[in-house]
Each structure stands twice: as structure tokens, then as C-alpha cells.
Scaffold this motif. Structure first.
Motif, PDB file in Angstrom:
ATOM      1  N   SER A  41       0.830  -1.204   0.000  1.00 27.78           N
ATOM      2  CA  SER A  41       0.000   0.000   0.000  1.00 27.78           C
ATOM      3  C   SER A  41       0.864   1.254   0.000  1.00 27.78           C
ATOM      4  O   SER A  41       0.560   2.238  -0.682  1.00 27.78           O
ATOM      5  N   ALA A  42       1.945   1.226   0.773  1.00 23.77           N
ATOM      6  CA  ALA A  42       2.843   2.380   0.860  1.00 23.77           C
ATOM      7  C   ALA A  42       3.959   2.292  -0.169  1.00 23.77           C
ATOM      8  O   ALA A  42       4.171   3.226  -0.952  1.00 23.77           O
ATOM      9  N   CYS A  43       4.685   1.179  -0.174  1.00 22.61           N
ATOM     10  CA  CYS A  43       5.890   1.062  -1.005  1.00 22.61           C
ATOM     11  C   CYS A  43       5.585   1.146  -2.498  1.00 22.61           C
ATOM     12  O   CYS A  43       6.428   1.617  -3.274  1.00 22.61           O
ATOM     13  N   ILE A  44       4.413   0.705  -2.906  1.00 22.96           N
ATOM     14  CA  ILE A  44       4.079   0.675  -4.332  1.00 22.96           C
ATOM     15  C   ILE A  44       3.010   1.709  -4.670  1.00 22.96           C
ATOM     16  O   ILE A  44       3.238   2.625  -5.458  1.00 22.96           O
ATOM     17  N   HIS A  45       1.844   1.579  -4.065  1.00 24.29           N
ATOM     18  CA  HIS A  45       0.714   2.410  -4.481  1.00 24.29           C
ATOM     19  C   HIS A  45       0.840   3.852  -4.008  1.00 24.29           C
ATOM     20  O   HIS A  45       0.593   4.782  -4.787  1.00 24.29           O
ATOM     21  N   MET A  46       1.181   4.063  -2.768  1.00 21.97           N
ATOM     22  CA  MET A  46       1.338   5.430  -2.290  1.00 21.97           C
ATOM     23  C   MET A  46       2.466   6.140  -3.027  1.00 21.97           C
ATOM     24  O   MET A  46       2.338   7.310  -3.417  1.00 21.97           O
ATOM     25  N   VAL A  47       3.577   5.436  -3.255  1.00 20.94           N
ATOM     26  CA  VAL A  47       4.711   6.031  -3.971  1.00 20.94           C
ATOM     27  C   VAL A  47       4.339   6.325  -5.416  1.00 20.94           C
ATOM     28  O   VAL A  47       4.590   7.424  -5.935  1.00 20.94           O
TER      29      VAL A  47
END
Length: 582
Positions: free
Chosen positions: A162-168
Motif C-alpha cells: 500500500s505504501a511502497c508501491i501504491h502510495m509512492v
């Protein structure tokens, strides 16, 4: 069987599933391509497909050269992996499966940016920043979480990205769309520069967009579940990965139905993806109740995100990438600190405390917030520098002329991605393959080419009977119904022409993704009927009965006196014989 044999079989089964999961994540590239192509205009379809293809191919090259070692190399002070070329120098002992698995995730991060910057970005510029994301941005921040870096040591939890891929990816998309500027016609400004109107650009192919969403949803079972190490954990992940997007879509449907009067199709498709993004981080540590709440919030958040970008930030995001990936990536990462449940099958193995709503206090939530801020800061600074350098060196945006014509033709020499079809024309569109100049006049004498008749003296009556011409303009889908109705009253001859028309009924606005629609050119048919013995009123009433539905765009009926039409063609009197009997 002995415990050793059971462990060997189990590890090999999950090793195979690990690679199957990687293949499912790779298949998600097709989903992203279909969503982005379907939600944008036909004149840019080839460009979008090319970009989604090159995401993975360029990402593979960069991941081989530097990305993989920065992600999973020997940890250096918790910040980066040690650069190396083990894939070349120690291939016999190289972790092949881990390389492929992390590669497909890396490509996903880069492809998210494509949607928000669609329809106006230079292809060369896109290739450059896609390479930077795959080489430097994703590998380093992902090392902090999955490579033994400082966030992992702190207890930060993001199971599948969720953070490492999508949020970035969403943050890069937000910054890129802001620096790039909106598409021509998206925002109307007054003399002071204030935005006074938001334009809608309907996607040209919603079936393809919907197919892309279903492909992504299928791939997400690999995205979230590939790293599971037990059957119980895998089953729980599949459950949460199903419940959250389903609830998000239902909530979005109800919300848009209430807000706009009708359930919004594209917004609900976005909501499915938003629910998937939000559940990605906590999928392994939450329970069914937690996934329901996470999905419900995602369903409202995606609508709010699209509205916020359009009406407050005035940032043009054609496919909703920022609302789906950035906002719900942040929400999903925070949700770990709220809904981490001790009853989840693999919770005890994660080394984290329970979430706030499950009696764990604020400790895990605080760690998640620190991780979000750190990852965002690194990604935002790095991509901003990248975009500014590209803008200064080769430029980010195509010219106004290229944007209006379409990137398929200007960037790739492709007249149309739909060579045998006429897609709907929207705002700022021009017909595909329109000639640059008028054809030269024929040198064949008119007397030899076309027999000339004097229509002013033509016999237009027979036995005192009057001829009338009825023109009917309606939707293409209604032709068979109209033809059957005309056959029923004895009209067996008609001329049918494909035309384009536009219009909007006052007092009954239609909305696309929360934006009031303006008039757009739509494919129609024009049916010409000449009658003599059959009363014109019969033709009109029959056509109205066949075509009327009460909705916008049912059509129009025009009646011409044939004698008047003939005189108009010869220039003997004005065009005053037209009667609109809609």
C-alpha cells in the motif's frame, strides 16, 4: 510422513505458488493498460498501450543493472542494499524467484504514474522517469521495508505494498500531473485566471476499462497472496482481498447514486481498485470486520479524491490514479495501525502489536505514520528533481497541436488504434486521419464525369400526388427497431448514413465522474425516407413510437416538401421548407 518430508513438500508448494503469484502480478500490466486506455480518448490509445508495455521492459533493464541489488542487497546502515552484479557473477546461487517477484512489483509502481499524466506527456520523457522510478525510487524505499532497512527494524508493516508501491506511485503521479498541467479544455478560467468551470472527458471504451478492472482484481490475489507461507494465511488474505473491494464498490455506488442522481460507472470501477489498494498493506493481519471498514472508507475516499483534484487542486488526472493509489495507499497503511487483529492466522509471526481498535494502543499507528512520512518525503523529493531535470532538458509536455491531434499519430505515426471503426469524438478531438489539405480539383470535365439534369423542370409529381422526404436522426442502436416499424407501414426503401451529432437537454444535466457533462459528438444515423402514398403523419407517428424512450438523445424528425428541396438545390429560393416536428 516425517516432519522433514512434510516441510520439504510444503516449502516447494509455496515456492511454486510464489512464482504463480508473480505471474499474476505481471498480468496486472494488461489490466492497467486496459483501464488507462478505456478511461481516456481513442486518439491516444496506442500511446498508452506502448507506455504500459515499456514500463515493464524498461523496468526489467533497470532492475537488472541496479534496482535489485539496491532493494535486496546486503543492508548498508538501514538505508540501501549493497550494489552488486550477482545476477552475472554468481548466477548459480542467485535468488531467481525473488528477482522475478520483486521485478513485477517494481513495474507496477512505474505504471501507476502513466494514468495521471496520460494524453499530454512526451513519450521520451515518460521513458526517462519510468527508468528512474525502477532504478532508484522504488528499490531504495522498498529496501527500508522489505530489505531489512530501518523501517523494518522499527516494526513498520506493509505486507504487499500500500505504501511502497501504491502510495509512492500515486505521489509521483500527483507531482507529475501538477507540473505537467491539465489537458486542453479541462479547466475554463476567467480573465483573472480563476477556474470557473471543470470539463468532463468521457472515456472512449468503458468495456475495456471494466475488463482492466477485473484483470487487476484477479491479479491482486497474487499481489497480496503470493508471499503467504501457510494455507491458513493464504485463505485469510484471499478473504480480505475479496471483501474490501466489494464493500468499497457498493459504498461508492450508493454514494454516487445519492450525490449525482445515478450510480457512476467509472467511479465504481475506481472504487473496486481503491478497496484493493487499501487492503494491500493490512491484508495479512486484519480480519473480516476490519476489511469491511477499510473497504467502506475507500469507497468514499476515492470519490472525495476525484472531486478534490478537479474542484479544489485543479489537477487533471484522467483515470483517477491519485485518488485510487495515493489516497488509498496512505489510508491502507494507516489502517494497519487501526485494524491489526490478533485473531488473524499469521499475526503472531509478524512481530507487531495489535491495532488501535483491537486494544493495541497507538504504538503501531505511530510507527505507520513515521513510515508514511519518510517514504513520501523521499519519493516526492526524488521524483520532483527528476521531473524538473527532464522538463529543462527535453521537456515534459507535447505541443498544443500534438495534443489536439493525438499522441498516437504524433508520437508513433499511428493514425488510429481502431483502424476500421469511428470512435466517439470528445472535446479537443479532431477526426482520425483528417487530411492536412483539401484534395486537388479533378481535371475530368464535369460533362464527361456526371450527367447534368435540370432539376428546375424535373417532373416531381405523378398523377397529382405529392412527394415528401422524411429525415430521421437517431441512435445507431435503434436502427433495427425503426426498420421493423417502417416495414410494418409499407416503407421498404430508405437511405442510411452514419453521422455525428451533439446536444444536451436543458434542466437535465448528466455527470461523468462528478463533473457535469458538456456536449460531445456522438455517433448517430440519419435515415432518409421518401413517401408519396403513405401519409407523412403515419411515418412520423410510427417513428416516434419506435424511437421514443424519454431519455436525452432519442432523436429528431425533419420533413421536407420534395418540390421545395429541388428548388433549394437549384438556388431558386431560401431554405425555408424545413419543419422540425421533434
Amino acid at each position: 510422513m516425517t516432519p522433514e518430508i512434510i516441510e520439504y513438500v510444503s516449502s516447494n508448494i509455496f515456492g511454486v505458488w510464489f512464482l504463480i503469484g508473480a505471474a499474476l502480478v505481471f498480468w496486472m500490466q494488461a489490466g492497467f493498460a486496459m483501464v488507462e486506455a478505456g478511461f481516456t480518448r481513442a486518439k491516444n490509445t496506442g500511446n498508452i498501450l506502448m507506455k504500459n508495455l515499456m514500463d515493464f521492459c524498461i523496468g526489467t533493464v533497470m532492475f537488472i543493472l541496479i534496482g535489485f541489488s539496491l532493494l535486496l542487497g546486503e543492508d548498508i546502515v538501514g538505508l540501501i542494499g549493497k550494489p552488486g552484479f550477482d545476477i552475472f557473477t554468481a548466477y548459480e546461487s542467485f535468488d531467481w524467484s525473488n528477482f522475478v517477484f520483486n521485478l513485477v512489483f517494481c513495474a507496477t509502481t512505474a505504471t501507476i504514474v502513466s494514468g495521471a499524466m496520460a494524453e499530454r506527456t512526451k513519450f521520451l520523457s515518460y521513458c526517462i522517469y519510468s527508468a528512474v522510478i525502477s532504478a532508484l525510487i522504488y528499490p531504495i524505499e522498498a529496501h527500508w521495508v522489505w530489505g531489512g532497512g530501518w523501517l523494518a527494524q522499527m516494526g513498520f508493516h506493509d505486507f504487499a505494498g500500500s505504501a511502497c508501491i501504491h502510495m509512492v506511485g500515486g505521489a509521483c503521479a500527483l507531482i507529475g500531473a501538477k507540473l505537467l498541467g491539465p489537458r486542453i479544455g479541462k479547466f475554463t478560467k476567467d480573465k483573472s485566471g480563476k477556474v470557473v468551470k471543470v470539463g468532463a472527458f468521457p472515456g472512449h471504451n468503458l468495456p475495456i476499462g471494466a475488463l482492466g478492472v477485473f484483470i487487476l482484481w484477479l491479479g491482486w490475489y497474487g499481489f497480496n497472496g503470493a508471499a503467504a507461507t501457510s494455507l491458513d494465511e493464504l485463505g485469510s488474505i484471499f478473504l480480505t482481498t475479496t471483501v474490501a473491494p466489494a464493500v468499497a464498490t457498493v459504498v461508492c455506488m450508493i454514494f454516487t447514486w445519492v450525490k449525482y442522481g445515478k450510480p457512476d460507472v467509472t467511479m465504481c470501477l475506481n472504487a473496486s481498485l481503491a478497496g484493493l489498494v487499501a487492503i494491500t498493506a493490512p491484508c495479512d493481519v486484519t480480519d473480516c470486520l476490519g476489511s469491511i471498514v477499510i473497504g467502506a472508507v475507500a469507497g468514499v475516499l476515492v470519490v472525495f479524491g476525484v472531486w478534490l483534484l478537479d474542484y479544489k487542486l485543479h489537477i487533471d488526472d484522467p483515470v483517477g490514479a491519485v485518488a485510487v493509489h495515493f489516497m488509498n495507499g496512505v489510508w491502507g497503511t494507516l489502517a494497519v495501525g487501526l485494524f491489526a487483529a490478533p485473531t488473524a492466522p499469521s499475526f503472531a509471526d509478524k512481530g507487531i502489536t495489535a491495532g488501535l481498535f483491537y486494544g493495541g494502543g497507538f504504538q503501531l499507528l505511530g510507527i505507520q505514520i513515521v513510515g508514511i512520512l519518510a517514504i513520501l518525503a523521499y519519493a516526492a523529493v526524488t521524483i520532483s528533481i527528476t521531473f524538473l531535470i527532464i522538463k529543462a532538458c527535453v521537456g515534459l509536455r507535447v505541443t498544443e497541436s500534438e495534443e489536439i491531434t493525438g499522441l498516437d499519430l504524433e508520437e508513433h505515426g499511428l493514425v488510429s488504434a481502431y483502424a476500421d471503426f469511428m470512435p466517439m469524438l470528445g472535446k479537443g478531438d479532431v477526426p482520425m486521419g483528417a487530411p492536412a489539405e483539401l484534395p486537388k480539383e479533378s481535371k475530368v470535365p464535369k460533362a464527361q464525369a456526371v450527367p447534368v439534369a435540370d432539376y428546375s423542370t424535373a417532373d416531381i409529381t405523378r398523377s397529382g400526388e405529392k412527394y415528401s422526404k422524411v429525415d430521421i436522426i437517431t441512435k445507431q442502436s435503434m436502427f433495427e427497431r425503426l426498420k421493423t416499424a417502417m416495414d410494418g407501414i409499407g416503407v421498404t426503401g430508405m437511405t442510411v448514413t452514419q453521422v455525428l451529432g451533439c446536444g444536451m437537454q436543458k434542466g437535465r444535466p448528466e455527470y461523468y465522474r462528478g463533473v457535469e457533462m458538456e456536449t460531445n459528438l456522438l455517433p448517430k444515423i440519419e435515415v432518409e425516407i421518401v413517401v408519396c402514398k403513405i401519409p407523412v403523419s403515419t411515418v412520423i407517428e410510427t417513428a416516434k413510437a419506435a424511437l421514443y424512450t424519454g431519455h436525452i438523445g432519442d432523436g429528431k424528425i425533419f420533413v421536407y416538401d420534395v418540390e421545395q428541396v429541388v428548388k433549394v438545390r437549384t438556388g431558386e429560393e431560401g431554405y425555408d421548407a424545413l419543419q422540425d416536428v421533434e
